[in-house]
Design a protein around this motif. Structure first.
Motif, mmCIF file in Angstrom:
data_model
loop_
_atom_site.group_PDB
_atom_site.id
_atom_site.type_symbol
_atom_site.label_atom_id
_atom_site.label_comp_id
_atom_site.label_asym_id
_atom_site.label_seq_id
_atom_site.Cartn_x
_atom_site.Cartn_y
_atom_site.Cartn_z
ATOM 1 N N LEU A 143 16.084 37.698 13.654
ATOM 2 C CA LEU A 143 15.087 37.524 14.709
ATOM 3 C C LEU A 143 14.796 36.042 14.944
ATOM 4 O O LEU A 143 14.315 35.355 14.044
ATOM 5 N N PRO A 144 15.057 35.522 16.142
ATOM 6 C CA PRO A 144 14.666 34.134 16.454
ATOM 7 C C PRO A 144 13.146 33.981 16.484
ATOM 8 O O PRO A 144 12.414 34.970 16.595
ATOM 9 N N GLU A 145 12.687 32.727 16.428
ATOM 10 C CA GLU A 145 11.241 32.493 16.384
ATOM 11 C C GLU A 145 10.526 33.022 17.615
ATOM 12 O O GLU A 145 9.442 33.602 17.510
ATOM 13 N N PHE A 146 11.132 32.844 18.804
ATOM 14 C CA PHE A 146 10.423 33.265 20.015
ATOM 15 C C PHE A 146 10.307 34.784 20.101
ATOM 16 O O PHE A 146 9.345 35.302 20.670
ATOM 17 N N VAL A 147 11.282 35.505 19.504
ATOM 18 C CA VAL A 147 11.186 36.969 19.487
ATOM 19 C C VAL A 147 10.096 37.409 18.511
ATOM 20 O O VAL A 147 9.262 38.262 18.824
ATOM 21 N N THR A 148 10.106 36.817 17.320
ATOM 22 C CA THR A 148 9.075 37.153 16.323
ATOM 23 C C THR A 148 7.686 36.806 16.850
ATOM 24 O O THR A 148 6.736 37.579 16.688
ATOM 25 N N ALA A 149 7.559 35.646 17.497
ATOM 26 C CA ALA A 149 6.264 35.238 18.052
ATOM 27 C C ALA A 149 5.790 36.230 19.111
ATOM 28 O O ALA A 149 4.606 36.595 19.147
ATOM 29 N N THR A 150 6.696 36.676 19.957
ATOM 30 C CA THR A 150 6.324 37.654 20.987
ATOM 31 C C THR A 150 5.843 38.952 20.362
ATOM 32 O O THR A 150 4.852 39.550 20.814
ATOM 33 N N LEU A 151 6.519 39.397 19.316
ATOM 34 C CA LEU A 151 6.151 40.655 18.667
ATOM 35 C C LEU A 151 4.775 40.569 17.998
ATOM 36 O O LEU A 151 3.946 41.477 18.142
ATOM 37 N N VAL A 152 4.533 39.477 17.251
ATOM 38 C CA VAL A 152 3.246 39.378 16.548
ATOM 39 C C VAL A 152 2.094 39.190 17.534
ATOM 40 O O VAL A 152 0.991 39.712 17.323
ATOM 41 N N VAL A 153 2.338 38.465 18.629
ATOM 42 C CA VAL A 153 1.294 38.325 19.650
ATOM 43 C C VAL A 153 1.022 39.666 20.314
ATOM 44 O O VAL A 153 -0.139 40.042 20.540
ATOM 45 N N TRP A 162 -6.886 41.588 17.000
ATOM 46 C CA TRP A 162 -7.468 41.090 15.755
ATOM 47 C C TRP A 162 -7.546 39.564 15.733
ATOM 48 O O TRP A 162 -8.432 39.002 15.092
ATOM 49 N N LEU A 163 -6.597 38.915 16.399
ATOM 50 C CA LEU A 163 -6.469 37.464 16.276
ATOM 51 C C LEU A 163 -6.277 36.832 17.642
ATOM 52 O O LEU A 163 -5.773 37.482 18.567
ATOM 53 N N PRO A 164 -6.664 35.564 17.798
ATOM 54 C CA PRO A 164 -6.406 34.856 19.065
ATOM 55 C C PRO A 164 -4.915 34.581 19.233
ATOM 56 O O PRO A 164 -4.211 34.290 18.265
ATOM 57 N N ALA A 165 -4.447 34.674 20.467
ATOM 58 C CA ALA A 165 -3.019 34.519 20.738
ATOM 59 C C ALA A 165 -2.578 33.059 20.669
ATOM 60 O O ALA A 165 -1.498 32.753 20.153
ATOM 61 N N THR A 166 -3.370 32.143 21.197
ATOM 62 C CA THR A 166 -2.989 30.735 21.234
ATOM 63 C C THR A 166 -4.207 29.868 20.921
ATOM 64 O O THR A 166 -5.324 30.366 20.795
ATOM 65 N N GLY A 167 -3.959 28.562 20.849
ATOM 66 C CA GLY A 167 -5.051 27.624 20.630
ATOM 67 C C GLY A 167 -5.073 27.069 19.219
ATOM 68 O O GLY A 167 -4.336 27.510 18.335
ATOM 69 N N TYR A 168 -5.926 26.079 19.035
ATOM 70 C CA TYR A 168 -6.052 25.425 17.725
ATOM 71 C C TYR A 168 -7.485 24.965 17.527
ATOM 72 O O TYR A 168 -8.100 24.394 18.445
ATOM 73 N N VAL A 169 -8.016 25.246 16.355
ATOM 74 C CA VAL A 169 -9.350 24.789 15.963
ATOM 75 C C VAL A 169 -9.203 24.068 14.617
ATOM 76 O O VAL A 169 -8.712 24.671 13.654
ATOM 77 N N PRO A 170 -9.592 22.787 14.519
ATOM 78 C CA PRO A 170 -9.478 22.079 13.234
ATOM 79 C C PRO A 170 -10.264 22.782 12.128
ATOM 80 O O PRO A 170 -11.379 23.268 12.364
ATOM 81 N N PRO A 185 1.052 31.921 14.030
ATOM 82 C CA PRO A 185 2.203 31.025 13.836
ATOM 83 C C PRO A 185 2.732 31.022 12.402
ATOM 84 O O PRO A 185 3.936 30.911 12.192
ATOM 85 N N VAL A 186 1.836 31.165 11.424
ATOM 86 C CA VAL A 186 2.298 31.221 10.032
ATOM 87 C C VAL A 186 3.146 32.464 9.802
ATOM 88 O O VAL A 186 4.199 32.412 9.150
ATOM 89 N N LEU A 187 2.714 33.596 10.316
ATOM 90 C CA LEU A 187 3.503 34.825 10.193
ATOM 91 C C LEU A 187 4.863 34.676 10.866
ATOM 92 O O LEU A 187 5.888 35.116 10.331
ATOM 93 N N THR A 188 4.869 34.065 12.032
ATOM 94 C CA THR A 188 6.125 33.884 12.766
ATOM 95 C C THR A 188 7.125 33.062 11.971
ATOM 96 O O THR A 188 8.309 33.417 11.867
ATOM 97 N N ILE A 189 6.665 31.964 11.406
ATOM 98 C CA ILE A 189 7.565 31.093 10.637
ATOM 99 C C ILE A 189 7.968 31.742 9.323
ATOM 100 O O ILE A 189 9.119 31.656 8.895
ATOM 101 N N SER A 190 7.035 32.432 8.675
ATOM 102 C CA SER A 190 7.285 32.977 7.341
ATOM 103 C C SER A 190 8.315 34.085 7.340
ATOM 104 O O SER A 190 8.972 34.312 6.317
#
Length: 315
Positions: A143-153, A162-170, A185-190
């Motif tokens: 599974l490429p990253e963009f496919v995994t990212a699409t699935l988890v989103v 359960w979780l926000p799709a995009t964005g960043y909060v320090p 993103p951590v799930l996607t990479i992992s």
């Protein structure tokens, strides 16, 4: 590990970064972009463009420009962004910190899941558990990253919400919200990391369990756990360290796609923006900082090798 070897490796890292700096600078000089035109605009007069080129040293030879840029890098000055007019170094270092935070969480999750999966598959070789781990690993690798990212989103952000799709909060501003934005993103990479490392651990541990010293430890009557974790696993993890060090390079390269999908302001996304806007100083700084991070990770992997296996001596 002798101090002479450490010094030798540090010199080698410096030489590698010098070569990388030459390549990066040469590539950015080939790009179809005029720094003076980028800063003043296409409607600028010829006199204004000539004055700015002289001020920035762009009318000098390529080697003189490289020497000026390299001297600035050695002082910690990566130049000024053509897009924002701000110093490039602090922006890229801050972005690198966000990318390394994402990489750190991904590696920790990978180790927590991949090591047990690899151990279970090796100990239960040929059984259902081994088959399941193999199937999961093959799926993760394919599974490429963009496919995994699409699935988890789609599942966690859209369907379950359960979780926000995009964005960043320090994390320093709001730790809970910051972690929530990092989960996807951590799930996607992992996923890919877990697939790689679990297969590596399984393969190496199967080989180590059939070595003579492991058989001797069993014949001595040592408990199975002692044989597995103290004798076999320690040596089986040596190739895994190499994979993890190489994965740091993958994280800094492959994380570009993930940061762009999830709108994380890491160094990968900064580099994409710099390339799109032909921001040469930002491109040079981003590429060199990523190369330095990878070189340091490889150096630390060698040190970890010697710490895990006392038989390895670097002279």
């Amino acid at each position: 590990m002798s101090p002479a070897y450490i010094l030798k490796r540090i010199v080698l890292v410096g030489y590698t970064l010098l070569v990388v700096s030459l390549i990066v600078f040469a590539i950015t000089q080939i790009l179809p972009a005029d720094a003076a035109v980028m800063m003043l605009g296409e409607n600028a007069t010829t006199e204004a463009l000539s004055a700015l080129r002289a001020k920035m040293g762009l009318d000098a030879s390529i080697w003189a420009q490289y020497g000026h840029w390299l001297a600035g890098v050695l002082r910690g000055d990566f130049g000024v962004s053509m897009r924002t007019g701000q110093p490039v170094g602090p922006v890229m270092i801050e972005a690198l910190g966000r990318s390394l935070l994402l990489a750190l969480f991904s590696i920790v999750l990978m180790l927590v899941l991949a090591l047990p999966l690899g151990i279970i598959a090796a100990v239960r070789r040929g059984r259902i558990a081994d088959l399941l781990v193999s199937v999961i690993s093959y799926i993760g690798v394919s599974l490429p990253e963009f496919v995994t990212a699409t699935l988890v989103v789609l599942v966690l952000a859209d369907w379950l919400q359960w979780l926000p799709a995009t964005g960043y909060v320090p994390l320093t501003e709001n730790p809970l919200q910051g972690l929530r934005h990092l989960v996807l993103p951590v799930l996607t990479i992992s996923v890919i990391l877990i697939a790689h490392v679990s297969r590596m651990v399984r393969s190496e541990l199967v080989d180590v369990l059939h070595t003579d010293y492991v058989r001797a430890a069993r014949l001595k009557g040592l408990p199975k756990r002692t044989v597995l974790y103290k004798h076999a696993l320690r040596n089986a993890l040596l190739p895994t360290i190499t994979i993890v060090a190489l994965d740091v390079g993958y994280l800094l390269g492959g994380v570009i796609v993930v940061e762009e999908i999830f709108a994380l302001p890491g160094i990968g996304r900064q580099l994409i923006v710099a390339i799109q806007s032909r921001d040469l100083p930002s491109i040079q700084a981003g590429a060199l900082i990523m190369a330095a991070t990878y070189a340091i990770a490889s150096f630390l992997a060698d040190i970890a090798y010697a710490r895990l296996d006392r038989r390895i001596q670097y002279d």
